[in-house]
Design an enzyme around this catalytic site. Structure first.
Site, PDB file in Angstrom:
ATOM      1  N   ARG A  39       0.661 -11.012 -17.738  1.00 58.95           N
ATOM      2  CA  ARG A  39       0.002  -9.732 -17.460  1.00 58.95           C
ATOM      3  C   ARG A  39      -1.436  -9.918 -16.971  1.00 58.95           C
ATOM      4  O   ARG A  39      -2.311  -9.114 -17.289  1.00 58.95           O
ATOM      5  CB  ARG A  39      -0.008  -8.823 -18.698  1.00 58.95           C
ATOM      6  CG  ARG A  39       1.347  -8.265 -19.061  1.00 58.95           C
ATOM      7  CD  ARG A  39       1.672  -7.017 -18.255  1.00 58.95           C
ATOM      8  NE  ARG A  39       3.052  -6.607 -18.498  1.00 58.95           N
ATOM      9  CZ  ARG A  39       3.412  -5.762 -19.456  1.00 58.95           C
ATOM     10  NH1 ARG A  39       2.499  -5.206 -20.217  1.00 58.95           N
ATOM     11  NH2 ARG A  39       4.658  -5.461 -19.633  1.00 58.95           N
ATOM     12  N   ARG A  93      -4.084  -3.563 -16.002  1.00 61.49           N
ATOM     13  CA  ARG A  93      -5.148  -2.640 -16.381  1.00 61.49           C
ATOM     14  C   ARG A  93      -6.440  -3.263 -16.872  1.00 61.49           C
ATOM     15  O   ARG A  93      -7.446  -2.580 -16.966  1.00 61.49           O
ATOM     16  CB  ARG A  93      -4.616  -1.641 -17.422  1.00 61.49           C
ATOM     17  CG  ARG A  93      -3.741  -0.586 -16.792  1.00 61.49           C
ATOM     18  CD  ARG A  93      -3.036   0.261 -17.828  1.00 61.49           C
ATOM     19  NE  ARG A  93      -2.098  -0.561 -18.563  1.00 61.49           N
ATOM     20  CZ  ARG A  93      -1.263  -0.108 -19.496  1.00 61.49           C
ATOM     21  NH1 ARG A  93      -1.289   1.168 -19.828  1.00 61.49           N
ATOM     22  NH2 ARG A  93      -0.431  -0.915 -20.108  1.00 61.49           N
ATOM     23  N   ARG A 114      -4.418   1.557  -8.156  1.00 64.62           N
ATOM     24  CA  ARG A 114      -3.254   2.265  -8.681  1.00 64.62           C
ATOM     25  C   ARG A 114      -3.426   3.793  -8.716  1.00 64.62           C
ATOM     26  O   ARG A 114      -2.452   4.511  -8.977  1.00 64.62           O
ATOM     27  CB  ARG A 114      -2.923   1.746 -10.094  1.00 64.62           C
ATOM     28  CG  ARG A 114      -2.055   0.481 -10.149  1.00 64.62           C
ATOM     29  CD  ARG A 114      -0.599   0.752  -9.800  1.00 64.62           C
ATOM     30  NE  ARG A 114      -0.101   1.972 -10.409  1.00 64.62           N
ATOM     31  CZ  ARG A 114       0.265   2.098 -11.674  1.00 64.62           C
ATOM     32  NH1 ARG A 114       0.240   1.069 -12.465  1.00 64.62           N
ATOM     33  NH2 ARG A 114       0.685   3.247 -12.137  1.00 64.62           N
ATOM     34  N   ASP A 134       8.133  -5.574 -12.227  1.00 60.71           N
ATOM     35  CA  ASP A 134       8.492  -5.308 -13.617  1.00 60.71           C
ATOM     36  C   ASP A 134       9.941  -5.708 -13.838  1.00 60.71           C
ATOM     37  O   ASP A 134      10.736  -5.716 -12.894  1.00 60.71           O
ATOM     38  CB  ASP A 134       8.291  -3.835 -13.977  1.00 60.71           C
ATOM     39  CG  ASP A 134       8.295  -3.645 -15.491  1.00 60.71           C
ATOM     40  OD1 ASP A 134       7.235  -3.830 -16.121  1.00 60.71           O
ATOM     41  OD2 ASP A 134       9.368  -3.357 -16.058  1.00 60.71           O
ATOM     42  N   TYR A 186      16.367  -2.084 -23.562  1.00 63.85           N
ATOM     43  CA  TYR A 186      15.909  -0.821 -22.952  1.00 63.85           C
ATOM     44  C   TYR A 186      17.088   0.055 -22.548  1.00 63.85           C
ATOM     45  O   TYR A 186      17.071   1.274 -22.750  1.00 63.85           O
ATOM     46  CB  TYR A 186      15.027  -1.106 -21.734  1.00 63.85           C
ATOM     47  CG  TYR A 186      13.662  -1.645 -22.098  1.00 63.85           C
ATOM     48  CD1 TYR A 186      12.714  -0.831 -22.718  1.00 63.85           C
ATOM     49  CD2 TYR A 186      13.326  -2.967 -21.850  1.00 63.85           C
ATOM     50  CE1 TYR A 186      11.470  -1.329 -23.074  1.00 63.85           C
ATOM     51  CE2 TYR A 186      12.076  -3.477 -22.193  1.00 63.85           C
ATOM     52  CZ  TYR A 186      11.156  -2.646 -22.812  1.00 63.85           C
ATOM     53  OH  TYR A 186       9.933  -3.145 -23.162  1.00 63.85           O
TER      54      TYR A 186
HETATM   55  O1  CP3 Z   1       0.684  -9.958 -14.208  1.00 62.05           O
HETATM   56  C1  CP3 Z   1       1.848 -10.060 -14.604  1.00 62.05           C
HETATM   57  O2  CP3 Z   1       2.149 -10.604 -15.694  1.00 62.05           O
HETATM   58  C2  CP3 Z   1       2.996  -9.596 -13.697  1.00 62.05           C
HETATM   59  C3  CP3 Z   1       3.485  -8.307 -13.875  1.00 62.05           C
HETATM   60  C4  CP3 Z   1       4.425  -7.885 -14.997  1.00 62.05           C
HETATM   61  C5  CP3 Z   1       4.506  -6.519 -15.382  1.00 62.05           C
HETATM   62  N1  CP3 Z   1       5.538  -6.391 -16.261  1.00 62.05           N
HETATM   63  C6  CP3 Z   1       3.661  -5.452 -14.836  1.00 62.05           C
HETATM   64  C7  CP3 Z   1       3.485  -4.235 -15.651  1.00 62.05           C
HETATM   65  C8  CP3 Z   1       5.377  -8.596 -15.733  1.00 62.05           C
HETATM   66  C9  CP3 Z   1       5.689 -10.077 -15.742  1.00 62.05           C
HETATM   67  C10 CP3 Z   1       6.087  -7.625 -16.522  1.00 62.05           C
HETATM   68  C11 CP3 Z   1       7.230  -7.952 -17.391  1.00 62.05           C
HETATM   69  C12 CP3 Z   1       7.663  -6.992 -18.426  1.00 62.05           C
HETATM   70  N2  CP3 Z   1       7.802  -5.628 -18.323  1.00 62.05           N
HETATM   71  C13 CP3 Z   1       8.123  -7.368 -19.696  1.00 62.05           C
HETATM   72  C14 CP3 Z   1       8.193  -8.788 -20.206  1.00 62.05           C
HETATM   73  C15 CP3 Z   1       6.865  -9.294 -20.589  1.00 62.05           C
HETATM   74  C16 CP3 Z   1       6.275  -8.719 -21.848  1.00 62.05           C
HETATM   75  O3  CP3 Z   1       5.183  -8.170 -21.755  1.00 62.05           O
HETATM   76  O4  CP3 Z   1       6.913  -8.843 -22.906  1.00 62.05           O
HETATM   77  C17 CP3 Z   1       8.482  -6.199 -20.391  1.00 62.05           C
HETATM   78  C18 CP3 Z   1       8.997  -6.127 -21.807  1.00 62.05           C
HETATM   79  C19 CP3 Z   1       8.289  -5.101 -19.498  1.00 62.05           C
HETATM   80  C20 CP3 Z   1       8.558  -3.659 -19.754  1.00 62.05           C
HETATM   81  C21 CP3 Z   1       7.285  -2.893 -19.639  1.00 62.05           C
HETATM   82  N3  CP3 Z   1       6.745  -2.479 -18.444  1.00 62.05           N
HETATM   83  C22 CP3 Z   1       6.371  -2.532 -20.668  1.00 62.05           C
HETATM   84  C23 CP3 Z   1       6.587  -2.780 -22.138  1.00 62.05           C
HETATM   85  C24 CP3 Z   1       5.277  -1.906 -20.050  1.00 62.05           C
HETATM   86  C25 CP3 Z   1       3.980  -1.430 -20.689  1.00 62.05           C
HETATM   87  C26 CP3 Z   1       3.839   0.034 -20.841  1.00 62.05           C
HETATM   88  C27 CP3 Z   1       2.363   0.393 -20.910  1.00 62.05           C
HETATM   89  O5  CP3 Z   1       1.936   1.228 -20.087  1.00 62.05           O
HETATM   90  O6  CP3 Z   1       1.638  -0.154 -21.741  1.00 62.05           O
HETATM   91  C28 CP3 Z   1       5.535  -1.882 -18.661  1.00 62.05           C
HETATM   92  C29 CP3 Z   1       4.648  -1.368 -17.617  1.00 62.05           C
HETATM   93  C30 CP3 Z   1       3.884  -2.403 -16.863  1.00 62.05           C
HETATM   94  N4  CP3 Z   1       4.454  -3.515 -16.291  1.00 62.05           N
HETATM   95  C31 CP3 Z   1       2.501  -2.393 -16.573  1.00 62.05           C
HETATM   96  C32 CP3 Z   1       2.246  -3.528 -15.802  1.00 62.05           C
HETATM   97  C33 CP3 Z   1       0.939  -3.947 -15.185  1.00 62.05           C
HETATM   98  C34 CP3 Z   1       1.527  -1.303 -16.979  1.00 62.05           C
HETATM   99  C35 CP3 Z   1       1.692  -0.138 -16.055  1.00 62.05           C
HETATM  100  C36 CP3 Z   1       0.396   0.412 -15.492  1.00 62.05           C
HETATM  101  O7  CP3 Z   1      -0.551  -0.338 -15.194  1.00 62.05           O
HETATM  102  O8  CP3 Z   1       0.373   1.640 -15.303  1.00 62.05           O
END
Ligand code: CP3
Length: 352
Positions: free
Chosen positions: A37, A41, A50, A86, A161
């Protein structure tokens, strides 16, 4: 390696990068570092980009996804980019009604729980992956000698999910389905394996030099349930990229008891969460597997002296393994001061 001639591992751009050498189990003059990540943010330049664009729309816009991927590489001088996307993107592209709700995570229009729900799932049309292929190709063209890591969600974490319909704490409904209707469960995980495998393959063919399979929530399973109900499907996901020969990292949270089983599904490198010291992870894996991890994200907000001591401890314990790539034990929290991440990169790169 069944990669195109223009791939960075074939034309030589990334083949000797410290990240790739470490993933292959070599010790390098500097220890490589990147952060799960790292895009997102914590970066003001990400929040600016964004504005007005929903998460999944950003993921499917090749120009935007590429720019967001490059932001942390420029800012922190990390040793790898990870493609901004994602784990639910390929599921969306296969036609499932899923959205990412800010602050919450992936939410489904209707959960997938019955045999009929699973039978109604459609395979992923490879053409739907065009925005991913284009986003990766643009990113790799900009990255030069810095490798790009492609990633995908593992079948269990995707099913967590799909069956729950959204984020959950203990994945009770998913685990209940696994035991009460193993046939439907297996069909669901096979579908997820093929969808996520195709997503990973598209990223690698378009130029990613390594891959990470995220099984974030698999730590909710016992080892015997993992081996019986999940491991074959994770192996099936990885079978989609096996012939490409790029190193694969396998990561989950709370997986101290599962490390050998997760390694056996076909991973080259094990990602370790922050709960298990790397020297102990190395012992559990028989001393033969390169490790990635495992700075505790909670310490990113601690005073620098406290964090520095912790990072040095992670580096020292990582020396037990054949090779070590520094990372966090889970993702960067959104409230992290990005200057702290840059400072960790400097510290890791100066460690001898
Ligand atoms: O920089 C990186 O690591 C690459 C991008 C990345 C994202 N999601 C972007 C993202 C990666 C590798 C993921 C994988 C992902 N997504 C996982 C596995 C990794 C982990 O963290 O365990 C999981 C479980 C998800 C599902 C998911 N998507 C979650 C739990 C969330 C967070 C919700 C929140 O808003 O807190 C997301 C959304 C997400 N994926 C964001 C990002 C940057 C946040 C969205 C935003 O910025 O509005």
């Amino acid at each position: 390696m069944n990669l195109p001639e223009t791939h960075p591992l074939i034309d030589g751009r990334t083949s000797d990068a410290v990240l790739l050498r470490s993933y292959r189990g070599e010790r390098t003059p500097i220890v490589p570092v990147w952060f799960m990540r790292q895009a997102g943010r914590s970066l003001p330049e990400y929040r600016d980009l964004r504005v007005g664009t929903a998460m999944l729309d950003a993921c499917l816009n090749p120009e935007l996804a590429s720019e967001i991927t490059l932001q942390p590489v420029r800012r922190h001088a990390v040793d790898a980019g990870i493609f901004f996307s994602d784990i639910v993107v390929p599921i969306k592209l296969a036609g499932v009604d899923v959205d990412i709700v800010p602050g919450r995570g992936p939410v489904l229009g209707s959960p997938i729980r019955s045999a009929a729900d699973v039978a109604a799932l459609r395979p992923l049309d490879p053409e739907a992956l065009a925005p991913i292929t284009e986003g990766v190709a643009r990113t790799v063209a900009e990255l030069g000698k810095t490798p790009l890591i492609g990633f995908a969600g593992a079948p269990f974490t995707l099913a967590a999910y799909l069956v729950e319909g959204g984020p959950s704490k203990d994945h009770l409904r998913a685990r209940a389905l696994m035991h009460s209707d193993p046939t439907t469960w297996a069909a669901l995980l096979d579908w997820a394996a093929d969808v996520t495998g195709a997503f990973l393959r598209a990223q690698i063919l378009a130029g990613a030099s390594a891959a990470q399979l995220f099984d974030s929530w698999v730590g909710s399973l016992s080892e015997s349930n993992y081996r019986a109900f999940v491991a074959p499907h994770s192996a099936r996901a990885l079978s989609h990229v096996k012939d490409l020969g790029v190193p694969v990292v396998h990561f989950g949270i709370g997986t101290a008891e599962l490390l050998p089983a997760m390694h056996e599904v076909g991973a080259d490198v094990m990602g370790v969460d922050y709960r298990l010291p790397l020297d102990e992870a190395n012992r559990r894996l028989g001393g033969t597997v390169p490790l990635q991890g495992n700075i505790d994200p909670a310490l990113l907000s601690a005073p620098w002296e406290v964090l520095e001591k912790h990072v040095l401890d992670v580096l020292r314990r990582g020396e037990a393994a054949p090779a070590h790539v520094v990372n966090l034990g889970h993702g960067v929290p959104p409230e992290t001061d990005p200057a702290v991440l840059s400072r960790i990169v400097e510290l890791v790169h100066s460690y001898a």
